[in-house]
Every structure is written in structure tokens, then in C-alpha cells.
Design a protein around this motif. Structure first.
Motif, mmCIF file in Angstrom:
data_model
loop_
_atom_site.group_PDB
_atom_site.id
_atom_site.type_symbol
_atom_site.label_atom_id
_atom_site.label_comp_id
_atom_site.label_asym_id
_atom_site.label_seq_id
_atom_site.Cartn_x
_atom_site.Cartn_y
_atom_site.Cartn_z
ATOM 1 N N TYR A 251 0.882 -1.118 0.074
ATOM 2 C CA TYR A 251 -0.001 0.040 -0.187
ATOM 3 C C TYR A 251 0.819 1.424 0.022
ATOM 4 C CZ TYR A 251 -4.707 2.081 0.725
ATOM 5 O OH TYR A 251 -6.029 2.491 0.425
ATOM 6 N N ASP A 252 1.786 1.394 -0.954
ATOM 7 C CA ASP A 252 2.614 2.483 -1.105
ATOM 8 C C ASP A 252 2.007 3.480 -1.976
ATOM 9 O OD1 ASP A 252 2.781 1.892 -3.719
ATOM 10 O OD2 ASP A 252 4.654 1.172 -3.539
ATOM 11 N N ALA A 253 2.645 4.582 -2.271
ATOM 12 C CA ALA A 253 2.064 6.094 -2.670
ATOM 13 C C ALA A 253 1.405 5.444 -3.931
ATOM 14 C CB ALA A 253 3.162 6.974 -2.810
ATOM 15 N N GLU A 254 2.081 4.807 -5.027
ATOM 16 C CA GLU A 254 1.583 4.445 -6.185
ATOM 17 C C GLU A 254 0.331 3.477 -6.077
ATOM 18 O OE1 GLU A 254 4.963 2.689 -7.967
ATOM 19 O OE2 GLU A 254 5.965 4.702 -8.454
ATOM 20 N N GLU A 255 0.303 2.610 -5.183
ATOM 21 C CA GLU A 255 -0.753 1.689 -5.252
ATOM 22 C C GLU A 255 -2.074 2.582 -4.789
ATOM 23 O OE1 GLU A 255 -1.289 -1.431 -6.261
ATOM 24 O OE2 GLU A 255 0.709 -0.922 -6.971
ATOM 25 N N THR A 256 -1.697 3.513 -3.733
ATOM 26 C CA THR A 256 -2.945 4.201 -3.087
ATOM 27 C C THR A 256 -3.473 5.084 -3.896
ATOM 28 O OG1 THR A 256 -1.489 4.515 -0.862
ATOM 29 C CG2 THR A 256 -3.135 5.861 -1.108
ATOM 30 N N ASP A 257 -2.442 5.896 -5.142
ATOM 31 C CA ASP A 257 -2.943 6.602 -5.901
ATOM 32 C C ASP A 257 -3.896 6.005 -6.974
ATOM 33 O OD1 ASP A 257 -2.091 8.827 -5.114
ATOM 34 O OD2 ASP A 257 -0.243 8.946 -6.569
ATOM 35 N N LYS A 258 -3.598 4.465 -7.274
ATOM 36 C CA LYS A 258 -4.323 3.661 -8.280
ATOM 37 C C LYS A 258 -5.754 3.415 -7.697
ATOM 38 C CE LYS A 258 -0.536 1.115 -10.235
ATOM 39 N NZ LYS A 258 0.228 -0.046 -10.244
ATOM 40 N N LEU A 259 -5.728 3.146 -6.298
ATOM 41 C CA LEU A 259 -6.702 2.492 -5.664
ATOM 42 C C LEU A 259 -7.773 3.841 -5.466
ATOM 43 C CD1 LEU A 259 -8.134 0.325 -4.152
ATOM 44 C CD2 LEU A 259 -7.349 1.250 -1.824
ATOM 45 N N TYR A 260 -7.495 4.947 -5.201
ATOM 46 C CA TYR A 260 -8.103 6.093 -4.785
ATOM 47 C C TYR A 260 -8.791 6.693 -6.363
ATOM 48 C CZ TYR A 260 -6.247 6.966 -0.140
ATOM 49 O OH TYR A 260 -6.000 6.630 1.184
ATOM 50 N N LYS A 261 -7.807 6.431 -7.360
ATOM 51 C CA LYS A 261 -8.719 6.914 -8.841
ATOM 52 C C LYS A 261 -9.745 6.059 -9.143
ATOM 53 C CE LYS A 261 -4.663 8.751 -10.901
ATOM 54 N NZ LYS A 261 -3.360 8.648 -11.901
ATOM 55 N N ARG A 262 -9.335 4.666 -8.654
ATOM 56 C CA ARG A 262 -10.540 3.741 -8.952
ATOM 57 C C ARG A 262 -12.095 3.904 -8.264
ATOM 58 N NH1 ARG A 262 -11.357 -1.546 -7.172
ATOM 59 N NH2 ARG A 262 -9.507 -1.559 -6.165
ATOM 60 N N MET A 278 -14.677 9.410 1.594
ATOM 61 C CA MET A 278 -14.557 7.829 1.434
ATOM 62 C C MET A 278 -12.921 7.986 1.859
ATOM 63 S SD MET A 278 -15.194 5.556 -1.793
ATOM 64 C CE MET A 278 -16.875 5.635 -1.754
ATOM 65 N N ILE A 279 -12.011 8.750 1.007
ATOM 66 C CA ILE A 279 -10.529 8.646 1.365
ATOM 67 C C ILE A 279 -10.017 8.955 2.481
ATOM 68 C CG2 ILE A 279 -8.476 9.888 0.463
ATOM 69 C CD1 ILE A 279 -9.758 9.879 -2.499
ATOM 70 N N ALA A 280 -10.789 10.247 3.125
ATOM 71 C CA ALA A 280 -10.399 10.414 4.291
ATOM 72 C C ALA A 280 -11.098 9.492 5.547
ATOM 73 C CB ALA A 280 -11.368 11.780 4.907
ATOM 74 N N TYR A 281 -12.269 8.785 5.210
ATOM 75 C CA TYR A 281 -12.590 7.716 6.228
ATOM 76 C C TYR A 281 -11.483 6.632 6.118
ATOM 77 C CZ TYR A 281 -15.575 4.015 7.838
ATOM 78 O OH TYR A 281 -16.101 2.744 8.450
ATOM 79 N N ASP A 282 -11.297 6.317 4.804
ATOM 80 C CA ASP A 282 -10.138 5.033 4.746
ATOM 81 C C ASP A 282 -8.902 5.329 5.435
ATOM 82 O OD1 ASP A 282 -10.077 2.435 3.156
ATOM 83 O OD2 ASP A 282 -8.327 3.366 2.599
ATOM 84 N N ALA A 283 -8.587 6.530 5.247
ATOM 85 C CA ALA A 283 -7.240 6.752 5.987
ATOM 86 C C ALA A 283 -7.292 6.866 7.459
ATOM 87 C CB ALA A 283 -6.790 8.096 5.533
ATOM 88 N N LEU A 284 -8.457 7.207 8.134
ATOM 89 C CA LEU A 284 -8.694 6.820 9.398
ATOM 90 C C LEU A 284 -8.819 5.590 9.988
ATOM 91 C CD1 LEU A 284 -11.317 9.806 10.411
ATOM 92 C CD2 LEU A 284 -9.205 9.576 11.552
ATOM 93 N N LEU A 285 -9.663 4.888 8.947
ATOM 94 C CA LEU A 285 -9.728 3.473 9.287
ATOM 95 C C LEU A 285 -8.454 2.686 9.346
ATOM 96 C CD1 LEU A 285 -12.289 1.453 9.895
ATOM 97 C CD2 LEU A 285 -12.191 1.276 6.856
ATOM 98 N N ALA A 286 -7.429 3.005 8.529
ATOM 99 C CA ALA A 286 -6.195 2.138 8.268
ATOM 100 C C ALA A 286 -5.254 2.914 9.340
ATOM 101 C CB ALA A 286 -5.511 2.460 7.005
ATOM 102 N N SER A 287 -5.300 4.018 9.756
ATOM 103 C CA SER A 287 -4.363 4.827 10.639
ATOM 104 C C SER A 287 -4.532 4.594 12.206
ATOM 105 C CB SER A 287 -4.104 6.213 10.261
ATOM 106 O OG SER A 287 -4.087 6.313 8.938
#
Length: 358
Positions: A251-262, A278-287
Motif C-alpha cells: 500500500y505504497d504511494a503508487e498503489e494508493t493513488d491507483k486505488l483512490y482513482k478507481r 471516502m478517502i478521508a474515512y479510509d485513511a482514518l480506518l487504516a491509521s
């Protein structure tokens, strides 16, 4: 009160970091942003100040919305008229900060001098942007108690559709307001997305009741729900009892960008009212409570990082306060004192016993 103040302050911190005077907000590579951050000495070495790390239009609109919510209004129509007034005025005061086009277009249709129809704007095919979502966390803070859910639903939708009269836009404002209330209630973060899906029918019922553009709304409504349902299934948390979200091993920067674009609707992550929250929520969920990890996921990606940073930072502050955030990020922050004051005023307003009815 401290959580309210931390929410206002860290929302602005997240905005300033993701925006970086426009440089990072318009960068399409999370890897490039994270490499630039390292050349600056890393997150802990940053000192945010008004000249080099100003707040974007998103944070200023969140403050503007809060200013109206802390006035002593007697009914919700009075609140809406005040919001119309401050929104129209704010279009003049955003010097040097290019405002969200959806917000500008929406404000053109607001009528501060029309007592009855001040906030009744036309349906806007282009009103699906993130600008409604980024200004509504304060609505959830004002009406955070479970018994105030009807107020939260109504005010977040009306606030959202003043500038973004499109379901993808104003359901974004419902989402961020709802998540702010859940944070203050102490609900587990993993349940927020599921609970959002239960509240969306309430929003539809409110829109039917007010008979505003329902025919245009209906075909757009499904898109927001479908995107969130898809997200919850992807994380494996769509059902009650599913409390361990599934994240990719890499889940590095490139993978994150790909997922968020999807998740996005046009290849620009966080551009719309469904995927910015959704991105903000996902970040909270993971962090969890890890501020550095939150920033990596929500503030330093190749999308609308100012918008996602504002939402994620505010929700983090409501959950965890300021204690784990380096002081250099907030002690000299642009408009720091006013943000703290607004947090305190919101807390006082939310604690008042008076129930506002229509």
C-alpha cells in the motif's frame, strides 16, 4: 471542548498540508509529494505558518459555515438566511485562493435579499464536487447528539445544496457531518460507513418532503449509494459484525493513488462528494491514532489532497485531540486563534439545551 477545538485546528492543518499553497493539491503523484516532504525534513520538521502554508478556500468555507452555526438563531430558516449571507460575502474574501467552481456557481444563485427563497438554488448538473463535504463537519459538531439526527440531516443537506445542488455533492456534506457526530459520540470508526448507509434513506425522505428537484435527484442518487456500497464490500465491512477491514499488503504511494482513482468518478481522487469523504474515512480506518500514517494516506496523495486532508484532519482531532500531532504543525497555523475560538463556540452552542425546530 478540547476535542471541538482540535477538530477545527487539525482540519485546517490537514488542509494546509494537502494544499501547500496549491503546489501539492494540484500534483498528480503521491510519490512525488512524499519525496518532496522528505527533502523538507519529514512531517515532524515542518513549521506551518500563514505565508508558506496558507489555508485553502475549503478550510475558509468550513470556518464560514461555523461562523453561521454559532450565531443565536431561533429557527433553522434564520440559520439558512445567515448562511446565504456569509456564503455570498465569502466569495469576495477568498483573495488569492481559487475557490471550488461548484461553490462559485452555487453562490451565484443564492438570494440574500429574498426573505422566502434565499437558499433555494436550482438543480446543478455540475454540483457534484467535494466543496459541500469539506464545509460540513461543523454541522455534525453542532448537532452531534444522537437525538439531534433529524437536525443534522436537514442542516447538512440544506448547507450542501446551497452551493452543490446535486446528490453526489450534498450527500457528501451529510457524510462528513454524520462522521463528525459519530466521532464525538465515540462510535467505532469501522461502523461509520455502515451507519451512513442506514441514514441515507432519511436524507431521501427529507428531500421528498421539501419537494425540491426530486425528479433530477433520483437518477443521481443511486450513484452515491452504489459507490459507498462497493467501497464497504471491498474493505469487507458491509455487514454488522465485520469489524476487521481488509487492506492490500502493498500500500505504497503508487498503489494508493491507483486505488483512490478507481473510487473516483473521473480519475481525480477526492474530486467529488462521494470520494473525498471516502478517502478521508479510509485513511482514518487504516491509521487509527497514528497521525503520520493518516497524513501519508489522506494529505499526501495525487488527488484533491487539500479536501481529503481537511476532512481527515478534522475527524482525527474529534477522535484523538492534539496530543500526538507535532506542535510545529499547529502552533503558528494560519488563523489558529480564530479556529480555536470557533471550536469553543461550537461546543457551547452544541451543549445548549434549546432544541431548534422549524
Amino acid at each position: 471542548m478540547e476535542k471541538f477545538q482540535a477538530g477545527m485546528v487539525l482540519g485546517a492543518v490537514g488542509d494546509a498540508l494537502g494544499y501547500r499553497k496549491g503546489r501539492w493539491e494540484f500534483c498528480t503523484s503521491g510519490r512525488q509529494i512524499q519525496e518532496e516532504l522528505e527533502t523538507l525534513g519529514g512531517l515532524g520538521a515542518l513549521k506551518l505558518d500563514p505565508d508558506n502554508w496558507p489555508l485553502s478556500d475549503g478550510a475558509l468555507m468550513h470556518m464560514t459555515t461555523t461562523e453561521a452555526l454559532v450565531t443565536d438563531y431561533w429557527c433553522l430558516e434564520d440559520l439558512y438566511r445567515e448562511l446565504v449571507r456569509v456564503y455570498v460575502e465569502s466569495m469576495v474574501s477568498l483573495q488569492g485562493r481559487p475557490p471550488d467552481p461548484g461553490t462559485v456557481e452555487g453562490c451565484v444563485h443564492l438570494k440574500p435579499n429574498n426573505f422566502l427563497l434565499a437558499w433555494h438554488t436550482p438543480f446543478n448538473e455540475k454540483g457534484s464536487g467535494f466543496g459541500a463535504a469539506t464545509k460540513a463537519m461543523c454541522v455534525g459538531m453542532r448537532y452531534w447528539q444522537p437525538q439531534r439526527l433529524d437536525n443534522l440531516v436537514e442542516v447538512s443537506i440544506e448547507t450542501g445544496r446551497m452551493t452543490h445542488n446535486h446528490p453526489t455533492g450534498f450527500l457528501g456534506s451529510l457524510t462528513t457531518a454524520l462522521f463528525a457526530s459519530y466521532a464525538l459520540q465515540g462510535k467505532p470508526v469501522v461502523s461509520w460507513g455502515r451507519d451512513l448507509m442506514k441514514v441515507i434513506p432519511k436524507a431521501e425522505e427529507f428531500c421528498r418532503k421539501t419537494i425540491r428537484h426530486m425528479a433530477e435527484y433520483q437518477e443521481k442518487w443511486f450513484y452515491f449509494e452504489a459507490k459507498w456500497q462497493f467501497y464497504l464490500e471491498e474493505r469487507g465491512i458491509e455487514e454488522e459484525g465485520q469489524n476487521k477491514p481488509l487492506f492490500p499488503d502493498r500500500y505504497d504511494a503508487e498503489e494508493t493513488d491507483k486505488l483512490y482513482k478507481r473510487w473516483s468518478s473521473e480519475g481525480r481522487a477526492g474530486r467529488r462528494g462521494h470520494d473525498a469523504p471516502m478517502i478521508a474515512y479510509d485513511a482514518l480506518l487504516a491509521s487509527g491514532s497514528d497521525w503520520n500514517e493518516l497524513c501519508r494516506r489522506a494529505m499526501f496523495h495525487g488527488g484533491e489532497s487539500g479536501a481529503t486532508g481537511l476532512i481527515a484532519g478534522c475527524l482525527y482531532g474529534l477522535l484523538y485531540g492534539l496530543s500526538q500531532v507535532p506542535a510545529g504543525l499547529h502552533q503558528d497555523l494560519d488563523r489558529r486563534q480564530r479556529l480555536e475560538d470557533l471550536g469553543a463556540e461550537l461546543h457551547r452552542a452544541a451543549s445548549a439545551e434549546k432544541i431548534i425546530e422549524k
